[in-house]
Design a protein around this motif. Structure first.
Motif, PDB file in Angstrom:
ATOM      1  N   GLN A  41       0.814  -1.390  -0.050  1.00 24.10           N
ATOM      2  CA  GLN A  41       0.051  -0.037  -0.001  1.00 24.10           C
ATOM      3  C   GLN A  41       0.853   1.082  -0.035  1.00 24.10           C
ATOM      4  OE1 GLN A  41      -3.142  -0.128   2.971  1.00 24.10           O
ATOM      5  NE2 GLN A  41      -2.679  -2.312   3.010  1.00 24.10           N
ATOM      6  N   ASP A  42       0.224   2.491  -0.486  1.00 22.04           N
ATOM      7  CA  ASP A  42       0.902   3.626  -0.601  1.00 22.04           C
ATOM      8  C   ASP A  42       0.869   4.313   1.139  1.00 22.04           C
ATOM      9  OD1 ASP A  42      -0.349   4.649  -3.512  1.00 22.04           O
ATOM     10  OD2 ASP A  42       1.401   3.513  -3.199  1.00 22.04           O
ATOM     11  N   VAL A  43       1.992   4.720   1.355  1.00 23.87           N
ATOM     12  CA  VAL A  43       2.343   5.267   2.824  1.00 23.87           C
ATOM     13  C   VAL A  43       1.170   6.788   2.738  1.00 23.87           C
ATOM     14  CG1 VAL A  43       3.599   6.392   4.328  1.00 23.87           C
ATOM     15  CG2 VAL A  43       4.274   4.509   2.990  1.00 23.87           C
ATOM     16  N   ASP A  75       4.241  -2.394   8.560  1.00 28.81           N
ATOM     17  CA  ASP A  75       3.121  -2.233   7.607  1.00 28.81           C
ATOM     18  C   ASP A  75       3.621  -0.825   6.846  1.00 28.81           C
ATOM     19  OD1 ASP A  75      -0.099  -3.447   7.132  1.00 28.81           O
ATOM     20  OD2 ASP A  75       0.435  -1.498   6.301  1.00 28.81           O
ATOM     21  N   ILE A  76       3.028  -1.020   5.549  1.00 29.87           N
ATOM     22  CA  ILE A  76       3.701   0.329   4.734  1.00 29.87           C
ATOM     23  C   ILE A  76       2.425   1.410   4.813  1.00 29.87           C
ATOM     24  CG2 ILE A  76       2.463  -0.106   2.608  1.00 29.87           C
ATOM     25  CD1 ILE A  76       5.497   0.517   1.444  1.00 29.87           C
ATOM     26  N   ALA A  77       1.364   1.159   5.438  1.00 26.62           N
ATOM     27  CA  ALA A  77       0.337   2.169   5.671  1.00 26.62           C
ATOM     28  C   ALA A  77       0.483   2.884   6.969  1.00 26.62           C
ATOM     29  CB  ALA A  77      -1.090   1.631   5.682  1.00 26.62           C
ATOM     30  N   GLY A 105      -8.083   4.728   0.561  1.00 26.97           N
ATOM     31  CA  GLY A 105      -7.756   3.349  -0.260  1.00 26.97           C
ATOM     32  C   GLY A 105      -8.494   2.549   0.858  1.00 26.97           C
ATOM     33  N   TYR A 106      -8.839   1.506   0.264  1.00 30.83           N
ATOM     34  CA  TYR A 106      -9.614   0.164   0.652  1.00 30.83           C
ATOM     35  C   TYR A 106      -9.206  -0.194   1.974  1.00 30.83           C
ATOM     36  CZ  TYR A 106     -11.586  -4.266   1.759  1.00 30.83           C
ATOM     37  OH  TYR A 106     -12.216  -5.478   2.445  1.00 30.83           O
TER      38      TYR A 106
END
Length: 300
Positions: free
Chosen positions: A8-10, A94-96, A32-33
């Motif tokens: 996922q994008d940060v 996690d990247i989020a 995002g979802y």
């Protein structure tokens, strides 16, 4: 994804700050979802639930002496549960950024910040020295990743004798054409909703991926989704106590209902998600070819 996928994008600091408060419908639609699911408070996504989390930990020989990395930890529900259940030390990445903030809050609320650490990190470039962990675990995450890149990085982070353990979905090979077409459609739904790569590997492909990363004694165990009282008990245990459990899910239902009522986009998202889940998990003609695996491989 776990809870959230490692792809996922940060979020920016401004977005994270916004999600700490009640979001407007427009703000919710812009997420995002998985960020939206984190905001709602969905505890986890993996098909086998906390019962499979506990089983995978057992297969990886996790005990109070072990240090575990959970990649794609999301909001930390499984990581905190594992630390409390086994007494091990857990690091979740996690990247989020939103998910990590919520995971840190969860650990503080449960009084286990001394045993659980959360940080933003990339599954393909783990921010740890080689040989740091006794186990590296993913739940509903590796199926969104490039297995070749990710599994090699997981193995790098392991101590000799340590385990990579994955709890992910699979599809059988040799599926009849009509069922295969419907399953492919469900995979497309998940790709569109999440914005991530999603195509279910076969058990043989999962095994090959772990072996190609240099892991030995690879064992892939197939399971069919079968929620029951054991999972309800584990959920209540994960929440700490039954009244808190009831409040948690009441708030989740209210939030979900609110945004679904006022947003056509969010209603459509949930409708498509339900359609995809039905094909993969509930429809008799297709779900019999789909399940989840608990797979392990050891670093020599």
């Amino acid at each position: 994804m776990s809870e959230s996928s490692g792809n996922q994008d940060v979020q920016t600091g401004k977005e994270v700050a916004a999600t700490k408060n009640r979001l407007s419908v427009k703000e919710a639609e812009a997420l995002g979802y998985y960020d939206f699911m984190s905001y709602l408070g969905v505890p986890y996504y993996h098909t086998g639930g906390l019962v499979s989390t506990r089983k995978l930990a057992e297969l990886c020989l996790v005990d109070p002496t072990k240090k575990v990395l959970m990649v794609g930890c999301g909001t930390g529900f499984s990581a905190c549960y594992l630390a409390r259940k086994t007494g091990c030390e857990v690091v979740g990445i996690d990247i989020a950024e939103l998910s990590i903030e919520k995971a840190k809050e969860r650990a503080r609320r449960q009084g286990i910040s001394d045993r659980v650490e959360f940080r933003v990190g990339d599954a393909y470039a783990l921010p740890f020295e080689a040989g740091t962990f006794d186990a590296v675990i993913t739940e509903f995450v590796s199926q969104f990743l490039d297995r070749s890149r990710a599994f090699k990085e997981f193995a790098r982070a392991l101590k000799p004798g340590g385990y990579v353990g994955i709890n992910e979905m699979y599809k059988e090979k040799g599926i009849p054409p009509k069922a295969a077409e419907e399953i492919a459609y469900a995979e497309k739904i998940f790709r569109e909703i999440t914005g991530l790569s999603f195509s279910l590997p076969t058990p043989e492909e999962w095994k090959n991926g772990l072996e190609e990363a240099g892991l030995k004694n690879v064992n892939v165990r197939k399971f069919r989704p079968s929620p029951g009282l054991g999972e309800v008990k584990a959920l209540i245990e994960g929440m700490g106590w039954s009244w808190n459990f009831a409040l948690y899910f009441a708030e989740l239902i209210l939030k979900t209902g609110k945004y679904s009522l006022f947003s056509r986009k969010i209603r459509h998202r949930f409708k498509k998600l339900g359609e995809g889940k039905k094909i993969l998990l509930r429809k008799k003609s297709t779900s019999k070819y789909v399940g989840y695996i608990l797979a392990t491989g050891m670093k020599e």
